[in-house]
Design an enzyme around this catalytic site. Structure first.
Site, short mmCIF file in Angstrom:
data_model
loop_
_atom_site.label_atom_id
_atom_site.label_comp_id
_atom_site.label_asym_id
_atom_site.label_seq_id
_atom_site.Cartn_x
_atom_site.Cartn_y
_atom_site.Cartn_z
N ARG A 128 0.85 -1.21 0.00
CA ARG A 128 0.00 0.00 0.00
C ARG A 128 0.88 1.25 0.00
O ARG A 128 0.60 2.22 -0.70
CB ARG A 128 -0.92 -0.01 1.22
CG ARG A 128 -2.10 -0.97 1.07
CD ARG A 128 -3.12 -0.77 2.18
NE ARG A 128 -2.69 -1.36 3.42
CZ ARG A 128 -3.05 -2.58 3.85
NH1 ARG A 128 -3.86 -3.33 3.14
NH2 ARG A 128 -2.63 -3.04 5.00
N PHE A 130 -11.31 -4.26 -5.85
CA PHE A 130 -11.38 -5.07 -4.63
C PHE A 130 -10.81 -4.25 -3.47
O PHE A 130 -9.87 -4.67 -2.78
CB PHE A 130 -10.60 -6.39 -4.78
CG PHE A 130 -10.92 -7.17 -6.04
CD1 PHE A 130 -12.03 -8.01 -6.06
CD2 PHE A 130 -10.14 -7.06 -7.19
CE1 PHE A 130 -12.33 -8.75 -7.20
CE2 PHE A 130 -10.45 -7.79 -8.33
CZ PHE A 130 -11.54 -8.64 -8.34
N ASP A 161 -15.71 -2.29 -4.88
CA ASP A 161 -15.84 -3.52 -4.10
C ASP A 161 -17.30 -3.95 -4.17
O ASP A 161 -18.19 -3.11 -4.31
CB ASP A 161 -15.41 -3.32 -2.64
CG ASP A 161 -15.01 -4.64 -1.96
OD1 ASP A 161 -13.79 -4.90 -1.83
OD2 ASP A 161 -15.92 -5.40 -1.56
N SER A 162 -17.55 -5.25 -4.02
CA SER A 162 -18.94 -5.71 -4.07
C SER A 162 -19.61 -5.63 -2.70
O SER A 162 -20.83 -5.78 -2.60
CB SER A 162 -18.98 -7.16 -4.59
OG SER A 162 -18.14 -7.97 -3.80
N ASP A 170 -6.38 -6.34 -6.36
CA ASP A 170 -6.05 -7.16 -5.18
C ASP A 170 -7.24 -8.04 -4.82
O ASP A 170 -7.92 -7.83 -3.83
CB ASP A 170 -5.67 -6.24 -4.00
CG ASP A 170 -5.27 -7.06 -2.76
OD1 ASP A 170 -4.80 -8.20 -2.93
OD2 ASP A 170 -5.40 -6.53 -1.64
N CYS A 222 -3.36 -13.78 -3.86
CA CYS A 222 -3.10 -14.32 -2.52
C CYS A 222 -3.49 -15.80 -2.47
O CYS A 222 -3.75 -16.36 -1.42
CB CYS A 222 -3.85 -13.52 -1.45
SG CYS A 222 -5.62 -13.53 -1.65
N1 SAH Z 1 -7.04 -4.53 -1.03
C1 SAH Z 1 -7.69 -4.69 0.23
C2 SAH Z 1 -8.03 -6.14 0.51
C3 SAH Z 1 -8.87 -6.81 -0.55
S1 SAH Z 1 -9.73 -8.21 0.02
C4 SAH Z 1 -6.84 -4.07 1.33
O1 SAH Z 1 -5.71 -3.64 1.08
O2 SAH Z 1 -7.31 -3.99 2.47
C5 SAH Z 1 -10.77 -8.63 -1.31
C6 SAH Z 1 -12.00 -7.77 -1.45
O3 SAH Z 1 -12.64 -8.18 -2.65
C7 SAH Z 1 -13.04 -7.90 -0.36
O4 SAH Z 1 -13.31 -6.63 0.18
C8 SAH Z 1 -14.31 -8.45 -1.06
O5 SAH Z 1 -15.50 -7.84 -0.58
C9 SAH Z 1 -14.06 -8.06 -2.48
N2 SAH Z 1 -14.65 -8.89 -3.54
C10 SAH Z 1 -14.65 -10.25 -3.63
N3 SAH Z 1 -15.18 -10.64 -4.82
C11 SAH Z 1 -15.50 -9.50 -5.48
C12 SAH Z 1 -16.06 -9.24 -6.78
N4 SAH Z 1 -16.35 -10.23 -7.63
N5 SAH Z 1 -16.25 -7.95 -7.14
C13 SAH Z 1 -15.92 -6.94 -6.30
N6 SAH Z 1 -15.38 -7.13 -5.07
C14 SAH Z 1 -15.17 -8.39 -4.68
#
Ligand code: SAH
Length: 396
Positions: A211, A227, A249-250, A300, A340
């Site tokens: 980050r 995400f 994000d979803s 991510d 991940c």
């Molecule tokens: N980058 C973030 C962590 C990401 S975790 C950080 O630094 O804190 C992954 C995220 O993807 C979660 O918040 C989850 O809600 C979201 N997610 C999972 N599948 C998804 C999709 N198909 N579309 C949008 N968001 C999604």
């Protein structure tokens, strides 16, 4: 003490200090052991190899606590083990001052099934193996003693517990949670952590350094963060001087958390932040048809491949989002892309990203290869502990 006797030759991985004993390596159990009990581990030739926790329900039938045959597994063992983990963080020049920190990273820290993250003066503990679950009380006492924390909150609600025959357990196991959510600082950015209902233990500490790097790349750029969860990469991009940041994000609660985090940082220009609740796979296509483009894109996603068995389907999903990432990048733009998934190694991930660039017809180069922050170490004997990989790629 009950004795777990190995089949001939199956002592080899233990002698390499790998902590797992698979069901197929066990000749027999001598004596009686209940779930989580400590057993002596014995080679076929009678040689004592150490002590392990018995997991009768799991394919990983036992996890080594100690590779020395005469170390007692007791309260003092956990006191020493936990204190050593905490001391290693305190002695790391890049970690010592962090308010959000992984204190114990399970197998890679010599404590199989034990995860502990510190957020301010709250420690969140997650126990994922039968042995760790059995020693809950000792681990909590050791955490309190090593950290002086105000509360320990248990988030043993990971689905992997089912493989060990364990039900979910959550709640305060020491002290009381403070009124508001704990707030941590990552450099100049403050973030609140929902330890009760957030993902995992509340926050993705493993991406801390990455980050920061996003912040360094962000100046003057139009940024897309896919995400985004509670906005970690987005806030660092804003702090780094991004011209605009669109975050997707979803999850509605994740986006609410992101908005609260933005409000916690009044120095950041909220007018430059746009939030979208959407499925990223659809949103990327929509952005393309809206004619949008970006200078810096962060991808991510969640774990698409928990194990190698899911690799083929996961590869297609990674390919898809990276393909659209390249399509939405302006010339000279930068893609910061992560996986991940334990089931996808760096080599395969790099191939997928290269394939996506080739399909779009862009030339690109790797500027950085990234991994998890050093409070998420990888035990030399436990290479499968390495899960997070990232590439920073610049297109022509
Ligand atoms: N980058 C973030 C962590 C990401 S975790 C950080 O630094 O804190 C992954 C995220 O993807 C979660 O918040 C989850 O809600 C979201 N997610 C999972 N599948 C998804 C999709 N198909 N579309 C949008 N968001 C999604």
């Amino acid at each position: 003490m009950p004795r777990l006797v190995l089949l001939p030759g199956k002592e080899r991985s233990i002698l390499k200090r790998h902590p797992w004993i698979f069901a197929g390596s066990v000749a027999r159990l001598e004596g009686r052991a209940r779930r989580g009990d400590t057993v002596e581990v014995v080679a076929d030739d009678g040689r004592l190899l150490g002590r392990a926790a018995w997991s009768p329900d799991s394919q990983i039938r036992a996890r080594m606590w100690s590779f020395s045959p005469d170390t007692p597994i007791d309260h003092a063992f956990f006191k020493r083990g936990v204190a050593a983990c905490v001391a290693r963080r305190a002695s790391h020049p890049g970690l010592a001052g962090e308010t959000g920190l992984r204190l114990i990273h399970a197998e890679s820290d010599g404590l199989p099934g034990v995860i502990a993250d510190r957020f301010g003066d709250v420690v969140v503990m997650q126990l994922t193996s039968a042995g760790a679950d059995k020693w809950r009380e000792a681990i909590v006492a050791a955490l309190v003693q090593a950290t002086g924390c105000r509360a320990v909150y248990e988030r043993s609600d990971s689905e992997v517990r089912a493989l060990e025959g364990l039900a979910p357990v959550t709640g305060c196991v020491h002290g009381e949670l403070p009124e508001g959510a704990p707030v941590i600082a990552e450099g100049a950015v403050k973030m609140e952590v929902d330890v009760v209902a957030g993902h995992k233990t509340g926050f993705y500490l493993d991406q801390r350094d990455n980050r920061r790097l996003t912040g360094e790349f962000a100046r003057g750029r139009d940024v897309l963060n896919c995400f985004c969860y509670t906005g970690g990469f987005s806030l660092h991009a804003l702090a780094g001087g991004a011209k605009s940041v669109l975050s997707i994000d979803s999850s509605a609660p994740a986006l609410e958390g992101a908005r609260r985090n933005l409000a916690l940082n009044p120095a950041l220009d909220a007018a430059r932040a746009e939030w979208r609740q959407a499925d990223v796979f659809e949103a990327l296509r929509a952005l393309k048809s809206e004619g949008r483009s970006f200078d810096l894109i962060v991808l991510d996603p969640p774990k698409f491949a928990p194990s190698a068995a899911h690799a083929a389907r996961a590869s297609r999903a990674y390919k898809d989002i990276n393909l659209f990432g390249f399509r939405l990048l302006r010339p000279g733009g930068i893609l910061m892309t992560y996986s991940c998934s334990g089931g996808i190694g760096l080599e395969l991930f790099q191939k997928i990203v290269a394939g996506a660039a080739a399909d779009v017809g862009v030339d690109a180069r790797i500027l950085h290869r990234l991994s998890a922050a050093p409070d998420h170490p990888v035990g030399l004997a436990v290479p499968e502990g390495e899960y997070l990989k990232g590439l920073v790629v610049q297109v022509d």
